[in-house]
Design an enzyme around this catalytic site. Structure first.
Site, PDB file in Angstrom:
ATOM      1  N   ASN A   9       0.799  -1.271   0.006  1.00 44.53           N
ATOM      2  CA  ASN A   9      -0.075   0.105  -0.072  1.00 44.53           C
ATOM      3  C   ASN A   9       0.965   1.114   0.078  1.00 44.53           C
ATOM      4  O   ASN A   9       1.534   1.595   0.933  1.00 44.53           O
ATOM      5  CB  ASN A   9      -1.061   0.145   1.243  1.00 44.53           C
ATOM      6  CG  ASN A   9      -1.783   1.531   1.318  1.00 44.53           C
ATOM      7  OD1 ASN A   9      -1.671   1.999   0.477  1.00 44.53           O
ATOM      8  ND2 ASN A   9      -2.156   1.468   2.495  1.00 44.53           N
ATOM      9  N   TRP A  10       1.018   1.748  -1.335  1.00 45.18           N
ATOM     10  CA  TRP A  10       2.001   3.041  -1.181  1.00 45.18           C
ATOM     11  C   TRP A  10       1.485   4.215  -0.518  1.00 45.18           C
ATOM     12  O   TRP A  10       2.270   5.400  -0.711  1.00 45.18           O
ATOM     13  CB  TRP A  10       2.164   3.200  -2.665  1.00 45.18           C
ATOM     14  CG  TRP A  10       3.098   2.232  -3.313  1.00 45.18           C
ATOM     15  CD1 TRP A  10       3.509   0.946  -2.891  1.00 45.18           C
ATOM     16  CD2 TRP A  10       3.582   1.999  -4.661  1.00 45.18           C
ATOM     17  NE1 TRP A  10       4.194   0.139  -3.791  1.00 45.18           N
ATOM     18  CE2 TRP A  10       4.189   0.993  -4.897  1.00 45.18           C
ATOM     19  CE3 TRP A  10       3.129   2.802  -5.892  1.00 45.18           C
ATOM     20  CZ2 TRP A  10       4.869   0.608  -5.992  1.00 45.18           C
ATOM     21  CZ3 TRP A  10       3.894   2.509  -7.018  1.00 45.18           C
ATOM     22  CH2 TRP A  10       4.541   1.099  -7.239  1.00 45.18           C
ATOM     23  N   LYS A  11       0.136   4.407  -0.219  1.00 46.48           N
ATOM     24  CA  LYS A  11      -0.552   5.312   0.258  1.00 46.48           C
ATOM     25  C   LYS A  11      -0.463   6.741  -0.542  1.00 46.48           C
ATOM     26  O   LYS A  11      -0.168   6.477  -1.986  1.00 46.48           O
ATOM     27  CB  LYS A  11      -0.079   5.574   1.745  1.00 46.48           C
ATOM     28  CG  LYS A  11      -0.039   4.282   2.562  1.00 46.48           C
ATOM     29  CD  LYS A  11      -0.126   4.577   4.003  1.00 46.48           C
ATOM     30  CE  LYS A  11      -0.099   3.329   4.834  1.00 46.48           C
ATOM     31  NZ  LYS A  11       0.092   3.436   6.182  1.00 46.48           N
ATOM     32  N   HIS A  97      -9.577   0.966   5.222  1.00 46.15           N
ATOM     33  CA  HIS A  97      -8.206   1.355   6.058  1.00 46.15           C
ATOM     34  C   HIS A  97      -8.367   2.125   6.981  1.00 46.15           C
ATOM     35  O   HIS A  97      -9.111   3.192   7.151  1.00 46.15           O
ATOM     36  CB  HIS A  97      -7.120   1.757   4.949  1.00 46.15           C
ATOM     37  CG  HIS A  97      -5.868   1.803   5.562  1.00 46.15           C
ATOM     38  ND1 HIS A  97      -5.210   2.841   6.270  1.00 46.15           N
ATOM     39  CD2 HIS A  97      -4.818   1.021   5.345  1.00 46.15           C
ATOM     40  CE1 HIS A  97      -3.896   2.512   6.607  1.00 46.15           C
ATOM     41  NE2 HIS A  97      -3.578   1.489   5.928  1.00 46.15           N
ATOM     42  N   GLU A  99      -6.691   4.771   8.197  1.00 43.59           N
ATOM     43  CA  GLU A  99      -6.566   6.152   7.922  1.00 43.59           C
ATOM     44  C   GLU A  99      -7.622   6.723   7.230  1.00 43.59           C
ATOM     45  O   GLU A  99      -8.010   8.070   7.465  1.00 43.59           O
ATOM     46  CB  GLU A  99      -5.031   6.185   6.989  1.00 43.59           C
ATOM     47  CG  GLU A  99      -3.921   5.925   7.697  1.00 43.59           C
ATOM     48  CD  GLU A  99      -2.722   5.481   6.805  1.00 43.59           C
ATOM     49  OE1 GLU A  99      -2.721   5.552   5.632  1.00 43.59           O
ATOM     50  OE2 GLU A  99      -1.727   4.985   7.524  1.00 43.59           O
ATOM     51  N   GLU A 169      -4.752  -4.744  10.862  1.00 43.25           N
ATOM     52  CA  GLU A 169      -3.818  -3.663  10.985  1.00 43.25           C
ATOM     53  C   GLU A 169      -4.300  -3.096  12.373  1.00 43.25           C
ATOM     54  O   GLU A 169      -4.965  -2.087  12.296  1.00 43.25           O
ATOM     55  CB  GLU A 169      -4.041  -2.822   9.833  1.00 43.25           C
ATOM     56  CG  GLU A 169      -3.697  -3.372   8.301  1.00 43.25           C
ATOM     57  CD  GLU A 169      -3.061  -2.404   7.388  1.00 43.25           C
ATOM     58  OE1 GLU A 169      -2.086  -2.521   6.972  1.00 43.25           O
ATOM     59  OE2 GLU A 169      -3.820  -1.259   7.221  1.00 43.25           O
ATOM     60  N   GLY A 175       3.282   2.328  10.762  1.00 42.65           N
ATOM     61  CA  GLY A 175       3.906   3.391  10.544  1.00 42.65           C
ATOM     62  C   GLY A 175       4.911   3.701  11.796  1.00 42.65           C
ATOM     63  O   GLY A 175       5.416   4.955  11.924  1.00 42.65           O
ATOM     64  N   SER A 214       3.839  -1.902  10.219  1.00 42.38           N
ATOM     65  CA  SER A 214       5.381  -2.187  10.296  1.00 42.38           C
ATOM     66  C   SER A 214       5.981  -3.544  10.127  1.00 42.38           C
ATOM     67  O   SER A 214       7.233  -3.874  10.627  1.00 42.38           O
ATOM     68  CB  SER A 214       6.052  -1.740  11.643  1.00 42.38           C
ATOM     69  OG  SER A 214       5.202  -0.512  12.027  1.00 42.38           O
ATOM     70  N   GLY A 235       2.988  -1.097   4.181  1.00 43.81           N
ATOM     71  CA  GLY A 235       3.146   0.295   3.958  1.00 43.81           C
ATOM     72  C   GLY A 235       4.582   0.746   3.706  1.00 43.81           C
ATOM     73  O   GLY A 235       5.025   0.451   2.419  1.00 43.81           O
ATOM     74  N   GLY A 236       5.044   1.312   4.627  1.00 46.68           N
ATOM     75  CA  GLY A 236       6.557   2.024   4.221  1.00 46.68           C
ATOM     76  C   GLY A 236       7.610   1.009   3.307  1.00 46.68           C
ATOM     77  O   GLY A 236       8.475   1.618   2.501  1.00 46.68           O
TER      78      GLY A 236
HETATM   79  P1  13P Z   1       3.375   0.388   7.642  1.00 44.49           P
HETATM   80  O1  13P Z   1       3.993  -0.928   6.851  1.00 44.49           O
HETATM   81  O2  13P Z   1       4.001   1.594   6.969  1.00 44.49           O
HETATM   82  O3  13P Z   1       3.532   0.187   9.134  1.00 44.49           O
HETATM   83  O4  13P Z   1       1.920   0.786   7.145  1.00 44.49           O
HETATM   84  C1  13P Z   1       1.014  -0.372   7.193  1.00 44.49           C
HETATM   85  C2  13P Z   1      -0.284  -0.111   6.684  1.00 44.49           C
HETATM   86  O5  13P Z   1      -1.133   0.828   6.969  1.00 44.49           O
HETATM   87  C3  13P Z   1      -0.359  -0.892   5.315  1.00 44.49           C
HETATM   88  O6  13P Z   1      -2.003  -0.591   4.739  1.00 44.49           O
END
Ligand code: 13P
Length: 252
Positions: A9-11, A97, A99, A169, A175, A214, A235-236
């Site tokens: 997920n590149w956000k 999600h 967020e 999640e 993050g 993470s 994510g990251g």
């Molecule tokens: P991180 O891997 O950066 O913690 O993000 C997880 C995430 O929200 C994937 O959707």
């Protein structure tokens, strides 16, 4: 058998040039007929270019969001429909999600609508659930996750999960560099599978449940060793070809 699934997920990251470079790096690392399915979810703007660039690769494309009101087209300024995502080359879409739940006030009912639109258009929804730190500390993690799942199951039925993915999640692990331990994650994953099994054993057995929060190359192996963890939503670490490919290689 559930095929492991690793989703990036590149956000809201990247320029056209950076996305193209990242895709180029990933494409050479992806292996055809691998034991693992790999998906990337770029920002909307880059979805079509990503689908074109990954056309001959083993990686498929997902989106991070979709319109809840209408699956084809209509007067919804600023929205993107499920059918448009299919047209642009998507197979998956993330819904619910944390967020989006937090910053865009998406509630359980809206998440269920998005899930429905995705499936109507032929996309596979990746339904995200997970508790806050406060909920975990007060012993409410499982009941909160149950509530988030029930909102979709009660609205759409259990059978829709024959063609969907669930991602656990925990918000406190996103993050933050603080991953859930494999035991903490397994406890919730098992609870999720049991919740489905109470209604339909076949759906529960086939359901892929991803862990997100993470995930990195160095913690992936222990997480994936757990029986109910079928992959990851990353994510990251999905923003680098080396970091992301090391995660899917940990499953292989
Ligand atoms: P991180 O891997 O950066 O913690 O993000 C997880 C995430 O929200 C994937 O959707």
């Amino acid at each position: 058998m559930r095929k492991p699934l690793i989703v990036g997920n590149w956000k809201m990251h990247g320029t056209q040039a950076e996305v193209s470079q990242l895709l180029g790096g990933l494409a050479v690392k992806a292996v055809a007929d691998s034991k693992v399915e790999v998906v990337v979810c770029p920002p909307y703007l880059y979805v079509a270019a990503a689908a074109a660039q990954l056309d001959d690769s083993a990686i498929s494309i997902g989106a991070q969001n979709l319109c809840a009101n209408e699956e084809v087209q209509g007067a919804y300024t600023g929205e993107i429909s499920a059918k448009m995502l299919v047209d642009a080359g998507c197979h998956y879409v993330i819904v619910g999600h944390s967020e989006r739940r937090e910053y865009y006030r998406e509630d359980n009912a809206l998440v269920a609508e998005k899930f429905l639109m995705a499936q109507r258009a032929g996309l596979c929804p990746i339904l995200c659930v997970g508790e806050s730190l406060q909920q975990r500390d007060s012993g409410e993690a499982l009941s909160f996750v149950a509530e988030q799942l029930a909102a979709v199951i009660d609205q759409l039925g259990i059978s829709v999960f024959a063609d969907a993915v669930v991602a656990y999640e925990p918000i406190w692990a996103i993050g933050t560099g603080r991953t859930a331990t494999p035991e903490q994650a397994q406890e919730v994953h098992e609870f999720i599978r049991d919740t489905f099994a109470e209604r339909d054993k076949g759906v529960a057995a086939g359901l892929r449940i991803l862990y997100g929060g993470s995930v990195k190359a160095d913690n992936a192996k222990l997480l994936f060793a757990k029986p109910d963890i079928d992959g990851a939503l990353v994510g990251g670490a999905s923003l680098s070809p080396d970091g992301f490919s090391a995660i899917w290689q940990a499953v292989e």
